[in-house]
Design a protein around this motif. Structure first.
Motif, PDB file in Angstrom:
ATOM      1  N   UNK A 410     120.656  -5.402 127.484  1.00 41.93           N
ATOM      2  CA  UNK A 410     119.608  -6.254 128.052  1.00 41.93           C
ATOM      3  C   UNK A 410     119.491  -6.030 129.549  1.00 41.93           C
ATOM      4  N   UNK A 411     120.624  -6.016 130.232  1.00 37.60           N
ATOM      5  CA  UNK A 411     120.596  -5.815 131.687  1.00 37.60           C
ATOM      6  C   UNK A 411     120.151  -4.392 132.026  1.00 37.60           C
ATOM      7  N   UNK A 412     120.771  -3.410 131.369  1.00 40.86           N
ATOM      8  CA  UNK A 412     120.435  -2.014 131.652  1.00 40.86           C
ATOM      9  C   UNK A 412     118.994  -1.708 131.257  1.00 40.86           C
ATOM     10  N   UNK A 413     118.552  -2.264 130.100  1.00 38.94           N
ATOM     11  CA  UNK A 413     117.186  -2.018 129.653  1.00 38.94           C
ATOM     12  C   UNK A 413     116.150  -2.600 130.597  1.00 38.94           C
ATOM     13  N   UNK A 414     116.433  -3.777 131.140  1.00 38.06           N
ATOM     14  CA  UNK A 414     115.499  -4.386 132.094  1.00 38.06           C
ATOM     15  C   UNK A 414     115.402  -3.563 133.375  1.00 38.06           C
ATOM     16  N   UNK A 415     116.551  -3.125 133.891  1.00 35.37           N
ATOM     17  CA  UNK A 415     116.549  -2.299 135.096  1.00 35.37           C
ATOM     18  C   UNK A 415     115.873  -0.959 134.829  1.00 35.37           C
ATOM     19  N   UNK A 416     116.121  -0.414 133.655  1.00 35.32           N
ATOM     20  CA  UNK A 416     115.522   0.862 133.287  1.00 35.32           C
ATOM     21  C   UNK A 416     113.996   0.754 133.250  1.00 35.32           C
ATOM     22  N   UNK A 417     113.490  -0.307 132.574  1.00 34.51           N
ATOM     23  CA  UNK A 417     112.045  -0.479 132.472  1.00 34.51           C
ATOM     24  C   UNK A 417     111.405  -0.699 133.837  1.00 34.51           C
ATOM     25  N   UNK A 418     112.108  -1.409 134.731  1.00 34.60           N
ATOM     26  CA  UNK A 418     111.554  -1.690 136.060  1.00 34.60           C
ATOM     27  C   UNK A 418     111.513  -0.456 136.955  1.00 34.60           C
ATOM     28  N   UNK A 419     112.472   0.465 136.770  1.00 34.66           N
ATOM     29  CA  UNK A 419     112.610   1.595 137.682  1.00 34.66           C
ATOM     30  C   UNK A 419     112.030   2.900 137.153  1.00 34.66           C
ATOM     31  N   UNK A 420     111.763   2.996 135.845  1.00 38.36           N
ATOM     32  CA  UNK A 420     111.479   4.286 135.235  1.00 38.36           C
ATOM     33  C   UNK A 420     110.291   5.003 135.857  1.00 38.36           C
ATOM     34  N   UNK A 421     109.188   4.307 136.062  1.00 44.59           N
ATOM     35  CA  UNK A 421     107.987   4.977 136.565  1.00 44.59           C
ATOM     36  C   UNK A 421     108.111   5.353 138.037  1.00 44.59           C
ATOM     37  N   UNK A 422     108.812   4.535 138.822  1.00 38.82           N
ATOM     38  CA  UNK A 422     108.904   4.777 140.267  1.00 38.82           C
ATOM     39  C   UNK A 422     110.060   5.694 140.638  1.00 38.82           C
ATOM     40  N   UNK A 423     111.193   5.535 139.958  1.00 41.94           N
ATOM     41  CA  UNK A 423     112.400   6.297 140.313  1.00 41.94           C
ATOM     42  C   UNK A 423     113.207   6.576 139.055  1.00 41.94           C
ATOM     43  N   UNK A 424     112.843   7.582 138.265  1.00 47.29           N
ATOM     44  CA  UNK A 424     113.533   7.864 137.009  1.00 47.29           C
ATOM     45  C   UNK A 424     115.031   8.094 137.189  1.00 47.29           C
ATOM     46  N   UNK A 425     115.408   8.798 138.239  1.00 51.51           N
ATOM     47  CA  UNK A 425     116.831   9.059 138.472  1.00 51.51           C
ATOM     48  C   UNK A 425     117.596   7.750 138.630  1.00 51.51           C
ATOM     49  N   UNK A 426     117.060   6.834 139.423  1.00 49.63           N
ATOM     50  CA  UNK A 426     117.710   5.541 139.625  1.00 49.63           C
ATOM     51  C   UNK A 426     117.716   4.721 138.341  1.00 49.63           C
ATOM     52  N   UNK A 427     116.689   4.872 137.502  1.00 48.16           N
ATOM     53  CA  UNK A 427     116.616   4.121 136.252  1.00 48.16           C
ATOM     54  C   UNK A 427     117.810   4.448 135.352  1.00 48.16           C
ATOM     55  N   UNK A 428     118.091   5.726 135.214  1.00 47.54           N
ATOM     56  CA  UNK A 428     119.226   6.115 134.369  1.00 47.54           C
ATOM     57  C   UNK A 428     120.560   5.793 135.043  1.00 47.54           C
ATOM     58  N   UNK A 429     120.655   6.074 136.329  1.00 46.87           N
ATOM     59  CA  UNK A 429     121.929   5.861 137.029  1.00 46.87           C
ATOM     60  C   UNK A 429     122.313   4.387 137.090  1.00 46.87           C
ATOM     61  N   UNK A 430     121.328   3.484 137.106  1.00 38.65           N
ATOM     62  CA  UNK A 430     121.661   2.063 137.142  1.00 38.65           C
ATOM     63  C   UNK A 430     122.461   1.657 135.911  1.00 38.65           C
ATOM     64  N   UNK A 431     122.072   2.184 134.758  1.00 35.56           N
ATOM     65  CA  UNK A 431     122.813   1.870 133.539  1.00 35.56           C
ATOM     66  C   UNK A 431     124.140   2.583 133.470  1.00 35.56           C
ATOM     67  N   UNK A 432     124.153   3.864 133.810  1.00 34.20           N
ATOM     68  CA  UNK A 432     125.397   4.634 133.721  1.00 34.20           C
ATOM     69  C   UNK A 432     126.465   4.101 134.672  1.00 34.20           C
ATOM     70  N   UNK A 433     126.063   3.628 135.847  1.00 35.91           N
ATOM     71  CA  UNK A 433     127.052   3.087 136.783  1.00 35.91           C
ATOM     72  C   UNK A 433     127.686   1.817 136.232  1.00 35.91           C
TER      73      UNK A 433
END
Length: 455
Positions: A410-433
């Motif tokens: 839920x947390x990672x998915x929300x961050x992923x959806x918020x960041x994906x279009x603007x910063x794809x690298x950050x979208x994935x790294x937010x969850x992996x971190x």
């Protein structure tokens, strides 16, 4: 059916156990095949149904509904034996697959996945109770290792077959091909459980009448956490506050006392299961999407990551099943260290210049860690539980698994959806971190799995 006093030198596939072991391992293999196949297909499914924003929910919904099934199965199995909840689990699991396979929209697919998760929760706890009631202590690590090894063939062929099905037949057949196979597997295992009735005196659980209510609260709170994370402003803040409060209150009532603060002994064992699962599956869910969407791999090749991770898991479990009286804390520390290193290494796939072989090799290491950790936690749970509470504690073990992973998604998915279009690298790294941090936390807590009076 009193077989737990059998000679411990027999193997889990000795004559007296053979039919049951084959049937149980077949069910686990089916579940493994379906899980790996759906994870491989989901990037294509989300694109076809215009549901990329609900990508993580497609996995989290299955997990949270499994919470309700797990709670129902725990006391059900203790009071009437594991056969009936196992049969219901297979039926609901198959029905959910049909709904998902015929879904015209992403929300219908989510409903099917939730029905499927409820059935999976019933099945998983019932199988744990079967192990505790049927197999002697000396064989439990070996049958749990066999369950993990049941992922080997699905791991080798499942993602590749799923990718080919998606490419040549369509993603719907990834769901629709499994219900009949589930029925055949059930017919193999259920007859062997006919003599396995209820315990003479099931152990009462405080607040047992309300456990189903709290299971529903937990599931709803996890879904609300996911939904709230995709809102903005005061609406998001209010939804998240309600979701976190509901999730924490339900965990306190569903899990053994002390789980959330990792008290020594069984509470830490239960907590570690949730931490390890959230770290591994929170990474695995996004790995095929990263490989297909950002690195350009086909569904079949993106699924190869799942193959090698599951193979590492099976190898780690095989090795764990052959250890002779290992120190639980040291084994778990080693497993959590491997898991943490593997998650961190797999995250390197976000770097375009990084060879994918590096991330793939790291994911094997993560699988080795999980193969070491999961059987060890299963054995410790049964060892630290009196017979009358094995169903409840097996349920709690998997409840923590599902709740921690669902919250993580839920947390990672929300961050992923918020960041994906603007910063794809950050979208994935937010969850992996976050998943790497969870692995490190598990490593720090692994020394607390023995009660204080055990030394």
């Amino acid at each position: 059916m009193q077989v737990a006093a059998a000679v411990p030198t027999e193997g889990p596939f000795a004559r007296r156990y053979r039919a049951l072991s084959i049937g149980a391992v077949s069910l686990v293999a089916l579940y493994a095949f379906e899980s790996l196949a759906v994870t491989t297909a989901m990037p294509t499914v989300a694109a076809a149904l215009d549901g990329l924003s609900l990508y993580a929910m497609a996995f989290a919904g299955t997990l949270v509904s499994s919470v309700v099934g797990m709670v129902a199965a725990g006391r059900w199995a203790d009071r009437s034996g594991p056969r009936v909840p196992l049969a219901h689990g297979v039926a609901w699991f198959a029905f959910g697959l049909v709904v998902a396979g015929l879904a015209p929209a992403m929300w219908v697919l989510l409903v099917g996945r939730m029905v499927q998760g409820f059935g999976g929760g019933l099945m998983s706890v019932a199988l744990y109770v079967v192990v505790g009631r049927v197999y002697p202590p000396a064989l439990r690590a070996r049958i749990f290792a066999a369950f993990a090894a049941a992922w080997v063939v699905p791991a080798i062929v499942g993602p590749a077959i799923s990718g080919l099905i998606v490419e040549h037949l369509g993603w719907r057949w990834v769901f629709l091909l499994f219900p009949l196979v589930a029925g055949v597997a059930a017919l193999m295992v259920l007859p062997a459980l006919c003599g396995l009735g209820p315990l003479p005196e099931p152990d009462p659980v405080a607040g047992d009448r309300h456990r189903m209510v709290w299971a529903v609260v937990a599931a709803a709170s996890a879904l609300l956490l996911h939904h709230g994370g995709q809102q903005r402003g005061w609406v998001a803040a209010a939804l998240l506050a309600f979701a976190v409060a509901g999730l924490l209150l339900s965990m306190v009532r569903l899990l053994p006392p002390g789980t959330l603060r990792a008290a020594r002994g069984l509470p830490t064992v239960i907590a570690l299961r949730g931490i390890a699962a959230a770290a591994f599956f929170g990474t695995e869910v996004f790995l095929p999407l990263l490989l297909s969407r950002e690195r350009g791999l086909s569904p079949a090749w993106a699924g190869a990551a799942l193959t090698i991770g599951a193979l590492g898991w099976s190898l780690g479990s095989w090795n764990r099943g052959r250890m002779k009286d290992p120190s639980p804390a040291r084994v778990l520390q080693a497993g959590m260290a491997l898991l943490t290193l593997g998650v961190a290494g797999a995250a390197l796939a976000v770097i375009p210049a990084m060879p994918l072989a590096v991330a793939m090799a790291a994911w094997v290491v993560a699988g080795l860690g999980m193969g070491t950790v999961f059987p060890s936690l299963s054995v410790l749970t049964l060892e630290l539980s009196p017979p009358a509470r094995q169903g409840v504690n097996a349920s709690a073990l998997q409840l923590c698994d599902a709740l921690f992973t669902a919250a993580m998604l839920a947390v990672a998915g929300s961050m992923f959806a918020a960041l994906l279009e603007r910063a794809p690298l950050a979208a994935y790294l937010s969850g992996f971190s976050m998943t790497a941090a969870l692995g490190l936390l598990g490593l720090l807590l692994a020394g607390r799995v023995r009660p204080a009076d055990a030394g």
